[in-house]
Design a protein around this motif. Structure first.
Motif, mmCIF file in Angstrom:
data_model
loop_
_atom_site.group_PDB
_atom_site.id
_atom_site.type_symbol
_atom_site.label_atom_id
_atom_site.label_comp_id
_atom_site.label_asym_id
_atom_site.label_seq_id
_atom_site.Cartn_x
_atom_site.Cartn_y
_atom_site.Cartn_z
ATOM 1 N N SER A 20 45.783 57.241 24.049
ATOM 2 C CA SER A 20 46.990 56.619 24.576
ATOM 3 C C SER A 20 48.239 57.166 23.892
ATOM 4 C CB SER A 20 46.915 55.101 24.363
ATOM 5 O OG SER A 20 48.158 54.493 24.581
ATOM 6 N N MET A 21 49.294 57.309 24.664
ATOM 7 C CA MET A 21 50.593 57.665 24.090
ATOM 8 C C MET A 21 51.445 56.426 23.833
ATOM 9 S SD MET A 21 50.660 60.929 23.598
ATOM 10 C CE MET A 21 52.399 61.268 23.348
ATOM 11 N N LEU A 22 50.939 55.244 24.255
ATOM 12 C CA LEU A 22 51.761 54.048 24.150
ATOM 13 C C LEU A 22 50.893 52.797 24.023
ATOM 14 C CD1 LEU A 22 54.592 52.752 24.296
ATOM 15 C CD2 LEU A 22 54.354 52.748 26.787
ATOM 16 N N ARG A 23 50.951 52.185 22.860
ATOM 17 C CA ARG A 23 50.312 50.901 22.636
ATOM 18 C C ARG A 23 51.388 49.882 22.258
ATOM 19 N NH1 ARG A 23 44.562 52.074 19.405
ATOM 20 N NH2 ARG A 23 43.589 53.239 21.122
ATOM 21 N N ILE A 24 51.096 48.615 22.503
ATOM 22 C CA ILE A 24 52.073 47.554 22.260
ATOM 23 C C ILE A 24 51.497 46.551 21.260
ATOM 24 C CG2 ILE A 24 53.400 45.667 23.308
ATOM 25 C CD1 ILE A 24 54.290 48.404 24.287
ATOM 26 N N GLY A 25 52.353 46.015 20.393
ATOM 27 C CA GLY A 25 51.975 44.936 19.486
ATOM 28 C C GLY A 25 52.927 43.762 19.623
ATOM 29 N N VAL A 26 52.546 42.639 19.036
ATOM 30 C CA VAL A 26 53.360 41.427 19.024
ATOM 31 C C VAL A 26 53.870 41.212 17.607
ATOM 32 C CG1 VAL A 26 53.337 38.925 19.355
ATOM 33 C CG2 VAL A 26 52.116 40.413 20.968
ATOM 34 N N ALA A 27 55.186 40.938 17.444
ATOM 35 C CA ALA A 27 55.756 41.011 16.096
ATOM 36 C C ALA A 27 56.926 40.070 15.849
ATOM 37 C CB ALA A 27 56.181 42.452 15.810
ATOM 38 N N PRO A 28 56.692 38.751 15.714
ATOM 39 C CA PRO A 28 57.768 37.877 15.220
ATOM 40 C C PRO A 28 58.352 38.459 13.935
ATOM 41 C CG PRO A 28 55.877 36.585 15.892
ATOM 42 C CD PRO A 28 55.442 38.017 15.932
ATOM 43 N N CYS A 29 59.651 38.318 13.750
ATOM 44 C CA CYS A 29 60.321 39.115 12.722
ATOM 45 C C CYS A 29 59.888 38.784 11.298
ATOM 46 C CB CYS A 29 61.830 38.956 12.856
ATOM 47 S SG CYS A 29 62.758 39.910 11.656
ATOM 48 N N SER A 30 60.002 37.501 10.909
ATOM 49 C CA SER A 30 59.794 37.156 9.499
ATOM 50 C C SER A 30 59.715 35.645 9.353
ATOM 51 C CB SER A 30 60.954 37.690 8.650
ATOM 52 O OG SER A 30 62.156 37.046 9.032
ATOM 53 N N VAL A 34 55.891 42.927 28.539
ATOM 54 C CA VAL A 34 55.831 44.227 27.876
ATOM 55 C C VAL A 34 54.376 44.686 27.728
ATOM 56 C CG1 VAL A 34 56.333 45.462 25.736
ATOM 57 C CG2 VAL A 34 58.028 43.906 26.684
ATOM 58 N N ILE A 35 53.497 43.793 27.319
ATOM 59 C CA ILE A 35 52.084 44.151 27.180
ATOM 60 C C ILE A 35 51.505 44.561 28.529
ATOM 61 C CG2 ILE A 35 49.774 43.307 26.594
ATOM 62 C CD1 ILE A 35 51.212 41.372 24.593
ATOM 63 N N GLU A 36 51.725 43.733 29.538
ATOM 64 C CA GLU A 36 51.141 44.002 30.854
ATOM 65 C C GLU A 36 51.708 45.264 31.496
ATOM 66 O OE1 GLU A 36 51.787 40.445 33.068
ATOM 67 O OE2 GLU A 36 50.343 39.257 31.895
ATOM 68 N N THR A 37 52.945 45.582 31.197
ATOM 69 C CA THR A 37 53.587 46.754 31.788
ATOM 70 C C THR A 37 53.215 48.046 31.088
ATOM 71 O OG1 THR A 37 55.496 45.392 32.422
ATOM 72 C CG2 THR A 37 55.819 47.772 32.428
ATOM 73 N N TYR A 38 53.086 48.012 29.764
ATOM 74 C CA TYR A 38 53.015 49.260 29.008
ATOM 75 C C TYR A 38 51.745 49.501 28.198
ATOM 76 C CZ TYR A 38 58.056 49.537 29.926
ATOM 77 O OH TYR A 38 59.289 49.604 30.521
ATOM 78 N N HIS A 39 51.060 48.478 27.760
ATOM 79 C CA HIS A 39 49.985 48.686 26.780
ATOM 80 C C HIS A 39 48.834 49.504 27.362
ATOM 81 C CE1 HIS A 39 47.483 48.060 23.293
ATOM 82 N NE2 HIS A 39 46.544 47.478 24.017
ATOM 83 N N GLY A 89 58.161 62.919 23.719
ATOM 84 C CA GLY A 89 56.750 63.288 23.633
ATOM 85 C C GLY A 89 56.067 62.839 22.369
ATOM 86 N N ILE A 90 56.533 61.757 21.746
ATOM 87 C CA ILE A 90 55.908 61.254 20.523
ATOM 88 C C ILE A 90 54.943 60.130 20.858
ATOM 89 C CG2 ILE A 90 57.652 59.473 20.005
ATOM 90 C CD1 ILE A 90 57.496 60.475 17.041
ATOM 91 N N ARG A 91 53.892 59.992 20.085
ATOM 92 C CA ARG A 91 52.946 58.886 20.278
ATOM 93 C C ARG A 91 53.604 57.626 19.711
ATOM 94 N NH1 ARG A 91 47.907 60.034 21.666
ATOM 95 N NH2 ARG A 91 47.997 62.105 20.702
ATOM 96 N N PHE A 92 53.596 56.555 20.506
ATOM 97 C CA PHE A 92 54.471 55.427 20.195
ATOM 98 C C PHE A 92 53.701 54.111 20.211
ATOM 99 C CE2 PHE A 92 58.649 53.125 21.404
ATOM 100 C CZ PHE A 92 59.071 53.106 20.071
ATOM 101 N N PHE A 93 54.011 53.255 19.212
ATOM 102 C CA PHE A 93 53.377 51.941 19.084
ATOM 103 C C PHE A 93 54.482 50.905 18.833
ATOM 104 C CE2 PHE A 93 49.119 50.075 17.475
ATOM 105 C CZ PHE A 93 49.447 48.803 17.927
ATOM 106 N N PRO A 94 55.326 50.620 19.831
ATOM 107 C CA PRO A 94 56.367 49.620 19.629
ATOM 108 C C PRO A 94 55.777 48.222 19.575
ATOM 109 C CG PRO A 94 56.314 50.283 21.924
ATOM 110 C CD PRO A 94 55.330 51.156 21.196
ATOM 111 N N THR A 95 56.373 47.368 18.774
ATOM 112 C CA THR A 95 55.946 45.976 18.707
ATOM 113 C C THR A 95 57.093 45.098 19.185
ATOM 114 O OG1 THR A 95 56.612 45.799 16.377
ATOM 115 C CG2 THR A 95 54.327 46.403 16.821
ATOM 116 N N ARG A 96 56.771 44.173 20.100
ATOM 117 C CA ARG A 96 57.789 43.299 20.684
ATOM 118 C C ARG A 96 58.105 42.205 19.669
ATOM 119 N NH1 ARG A 96 61.263 39.178 22.220
ATOM 120 N NH2 ARG A 96 62.003 39.537 24.342
ATOM 121 N N GLY A 97 59.194 42.417 18.948
ATOM 122 C CA GLY A 97 59.594 41.478 17.917
ATOM 123 C C GLY A 97 60.361 40.304 18.483
ATOM 124 N N SER A 98 60.709 39.372 17.607
ATOM 125 C CA SER A 98 61.416 38.178 18.067
ATOM 126 C C SER A 98 62.031 37.441 16.894
ATOM 127 C CB SER A 98 60.448 37.244 18.803
ATOM 128 O OG SER A 98 59.331 36.920 17.989
#
Length: 469
Positions: free
Chosen positions: A198-208, A187-192, A149-158
């Motif tokens: 919103s309880m779920l937003r998505i970001g894009v996140a190449p690692c480094s 991931v964006i189309e499925t979850y954002h 039940g936490i508000r979540f903002f995962p970023t799809r890293g790579s």
């Protein structure tokens, strides 16, 4: 729509623009939204009523940078007393044995610990996708966040730049760029969900800069802006990173970001220690945000974030736990305390106060995530994301003189109640509806398996510290 009335609080610390406080205050909530807040509100009943006598209410803390999958590599002796690159090289050989169930359990542990330390919103950076495992690993931590039940903002890293191509990570944990971009779209189309509450937003996140190509950075920024999602990456964390960028690309890290479209109000970086004065001015002008991760920076000897320069130049700064392996904890309230102490050491009596550090972890973090319309403060029209501490606890005795600073300067990093979107998720210091002991037991079995597999295949004793040169 369910309603919640919280009444008779010792104090409500709002962190609104005027830093209002409501001694003896109450709050009325419908669904996720705060409908009324103050010392005298026209609501006396609700579906659920909480008597908050003796308790101080704070806005939920917002974690702007984390790696939940690393929860199973905390307190690894061989990964202690090393700097970033050596630390990564050691742990990549363990992370390559991640399974989907490990990602779920590690997220349950990390997010649970965060909730119990007053954190209500978490942004996670997931970027390790072992070759032999399903690519849909980020889905497992999304499932865990929903269960808690936490508000979540995962970023799809790579990571696309393995060692065979001059990068830092082993080839076994990187993906080809077509796969990365395709799964980022999925991931964006499925979850954002871009809605206010919103309880779920998505970001894009190449690692480094040392684990992805320039082409992937450029393609990722284009993809993110096509979908209207935010962008996140590590940047300016260490001198080694700067040396890598200069040697391989002939650019400083921020110059690389500019060339690939990674600058603007929809971008935030993790760490940001090694920007020069000109770059700090540019960051403030362009609206980029920074996730400040003090414990990680100290543990890995990365340097000290120039927070006063950043804030003076109008750079958006939020707080991040990072790790957990580069922190060995997932405690947001403890991170606020550490930030306060670190910058006292750095700046002396002119450093940020405890209240100002709390502001960075709430309002500052909400701006970094572009979510200030809904989270970061307790006000009418915003989400009912909050935590409470009971001032009758022993560790607060003799300290009840400044309610705002109390949990930063004193006590343990443990809250009594956490509410996310009007729902109680921590009560009496324990997760609601979750068997903590069972999760902890399953998680340690999984962590042991990963370590044993890594030791078997590398002939490295991870339980022993590196010998000093």
């Amino acid at each position: 729509m369910s309603s919640l009335l919280i009444k008779n609080a010792r104090n409500i610390i709002t962190m609104d623009n005027d830093r209002n406080q409501y001694e003896g205050g109450s709050m009325y909530i419908e669904g996720q939204e705060i409908i009324a807040i103050g010392e005298d509100i026209p609501y006396q009943t609700a579906d659920k009523v909480i008597d908050a006598k003796g308790k101080i209410i704070f806005p939920g803390l917002i974690n702007t940078h984390h790696h939940l999958y690393q929860t199973f590599t905390r307190n690894i002796p061989r990964a202690q007393d090393v700097e970033l690159f050596d630390w990564l090289i050691t742990l990549y050989d363990i992370w390559r044995y991640l399974r989907p169930e490990d990602v779920y359990l590690s997220a349950m542990v990390g997010l649970g610990e965060l909730l119990k330390s007053g954190c209500t919103t978490v942004s996670d950076h997931f970027y390790v996708f072992p070759n032999s495992v399903s690519g849909e690993l980020i889905d497992e931590e999304i499932r865990a966040a929903a269960d808690l039940g936490i508000r979540f903002f995962p970023t799809r890293g790579s990571m696309s730049l393995g060692r065979s191509k001059g990068g830092l990570p082993p080839d076994e944990v990187v993906q080809d760029e077509e796969t990365i971009l395709r799964d980022s779209r999925r991931v964006i189309e499925t979850y954002h969900d871009a809605s206010k509450f919103s309880m779920l937003r998505i970001g894009v996140a190449p690692c480094s800069p040392f684990s992805v190509s320039k082409d992937l950075l450029t393609e990722s920024s284009s993809l993110a802006r096509t979908y209207g999602v935010r962008m996140h990456t590590h940047l300016a964390e260490t001198q080694d990173e700067e040396d890598f960028c200069r040697e391989k690309l002939g650019l400083r890290p921020l110059e690389l970001m500019e060339e690939t479209g990674w600058i603007g109000e929809d971008v935030w970086y993790a760490h940001g220690i090694w920007f020069n004065d000109e770059e700090i001015t540019k960051l403030g002008a362009c609206g980029c945000g920074i996730a400040h991760c003090p414990s990680s920076n100290m543990k890995l000897s990365s340097g000290t974030f120039p927070i006063e320069k950043m804030l003076a130049n109008n750079v958006n700064v939020g707080l991040g736990v990072d790790g957990s392996a580069s922190n060995d904890a997932s405690s947001m309230l403890l991170e606020v305390k550490i930030m306060n102490l670190l910058h006292k050491l750095q700046h002396g009596s002119t450093a940020l106060s405890a209240e100002e550090c709390l502001y960075v972890a709430t309002r500052g973090s909400s701006k970094v995530l572009g979510w200030e319309d809904a989270i970061g403060s307790l006000e009418v029209g915003k989400a009912a994301d909050l935590f409470m501490i009971d001032t009758n606890r022993l560790e607060f005795a003799g300290a009840l003189f400044d309610d705002t600073s109390l949990p930063v300067l004193t006590g343990t990093a443990q809250v009594d109640t956490t509410i996310v979107g009007g729902k109680v998720v921590v009560e009496g210091g324990r997760l609601v509806g979750i068997n903590e002991e069972q999760i902890a037991f399953q998680a340690q079995i999984a962590a042991n398996r990963m370590l044993e597999m890594a030791a078997k295949n590398t002939n490295v004793n991870y339980r022993r510290r590196r010998s000093k040169k």
